[in-house]
Scaffold this active site. Sequence first.
Site, PDB file in Angstrom:
ATOM      1  N   GLY A  40       0.917  -0.958  -0.418  1.00  0.00           N
ATOM      2  CA  GLY A  40       0.122  -0.031   0.427  1.00  0.00           C
ATOM      3  C   GLY A  40       0.447   1.256  -0.177  1.00  0.00           C
ATOM      4  O   GLY A  40       0.698   1.954  -0.344  1.00  0.00           O
ATOM      5  N   ASP A 251       4.857  -2.834  -6.984  1.00  0.00           N
ATOM      6  CA  ASP A 251       4.114  -1.221  -6.877  1.00  0.00           C
ATOM      7  C   ASP A 251       4.359  -0.378  -7.507  1.00  0.00           C
ATOM      8  O   ASP A 251       2.835   0.688  -8.156  1.00  0.00           O
ATOM      9  CB  ASP A 251       4.700  -0.834  -5.283  1.00  0.00           C
ATOM     10  CG  ASP A 251       4.567  -2.751  -4.589  1.00  0.00           C
ATOM     11  OD1 ASP A 251       3.454  -3.279  -4.938  1.00  0.00           O
ATOM     12  OD2 ASP A 251       5.308  -2.821  -3.323  1.00  0.00           O
TER      13      ASP A 251
HETATM   14  O1  RIB Z   1       5.561  -5.297  -2.962  1.00  0.00           O
HETATM   15  C1  RIB Z   1       6.468  -5.159  -1.881  1.00  0.00           C
HETATM   16  C2  RIB Z   1       6.369  -4.824  -0.690  1.00  0.00           C
HETATM   17  O2  RIB Z   1       6.062  -5.865  -0.011  1.00  0.00           O
HETATM   18  C3  RIB Z   1       7.970  -5.056   0.779  1.00  0.00           C
HETATM   19  O3  RIB Z   1       7.823  -3.295   0.602  1.00  0.00           O
HETATM   20  C4  RIB Z   1       6.776  -5.763   1.955  1.00  0.00           C
HETATM   21  O4  RIB Z   1       6.792  -5.160   2.765  1.00  0.00           O
HETATM   22  C5  RIB Z   1       5.585  -6.590   1.256  1.00  0.00           C
HETATM   23  O5  RIB Z   1       4.268  -6.104   1.477  1.00  0.00           O
END
Ligand code: RIB
Length: 302
Positions: A40, A251
């Site tokens: 997130g 992300d």
């Molecule tokens: O997508 C990477 C993230 O996955 C990391 O920052 C770790 O906290 C996990 O949630």
Amino acid sequence: MNILNIGSLNLDHVYHLPHFLHLGETLHSTAYHRFPGGKGLNQSIALARAGATVTHAGAIGSDGALLRDTLLADHISVMPLLIHPAEPTGHAIIHVTPDGQNAILLHPGANHTLTTEHFHAFLAPLHPGDPLLLQNEISQLTPLLHLAHAAQLRVTLNPAPFTADLLDAPLHLLDTLILNEIEACQLARLPSDTAPHAALVTLRQQYPDTTLILTLGSQGLIASLPHETTPPLHIPAHPISRVVDTTAAGDTFTGYFLAERLRGTPFPDALRLANTAAALCCTQPGASPSIPRRADVLAALA
Ligand code: RIB
């Protein structure tokens, strides 16, 4: 336009190892770092660095000030950030090998204290058509998806990490689904070695009204718009000289893609820019610190 991200916040404990641990093995790490992370938080930072206006809602423990400060440093609104005194902040134990691959152990902590009462409060200021971003590291995701649909929000979900309850979640209500090839096979109920194009065909039948994007690591991505009859768009990975750490690449992609779409960038161009941002993320260590700024992404694309 402001985007609300209701998402996880983790303290990432990162250990560099010569190789992934074998069963029963004890190994010295060659380096240790602590980074702000959580899918997130990383996606909020990517949205902000891509130029979007972001509000992050979620929960930390009393040991999570670093995460709040990290969001604030990128001008992200944290008004709906709850502090849960009795739970530790979510955290991740991340192992990174010399070729930049990782393995992650998650403890959800405060991320799993969120309830539908919290969601009602988070969603109250939103209007029909507003964008909402979600991942699968918080509690009560299925009720939240129903609430968001009732509020007529445009929801993007990154269903990571995959859990079996997602198979019964109302994902057909989503505006956009962004997932990797392993998650795609799991969601499509297909063997894990199914070709990504075949997984996409199945997902297209499951979710006819949803934009689908499969990220494929070093193979780039494939994507298709709702009801599209032409073959999916394939965008190869942006070339980089060396992979240092792939953590948060997905992300970065998600945040960048959404920010570009919100600023009106056409679908293929938004995919290309997000694809480049994700590649640049792999050239730096750590999760949120490795997320590039838009000017650097544009320079790399050019
Ligand atoms: O997508 C990477 C993230 O996955 C990391 O920052 C770790 O906290 C996990 O949630």
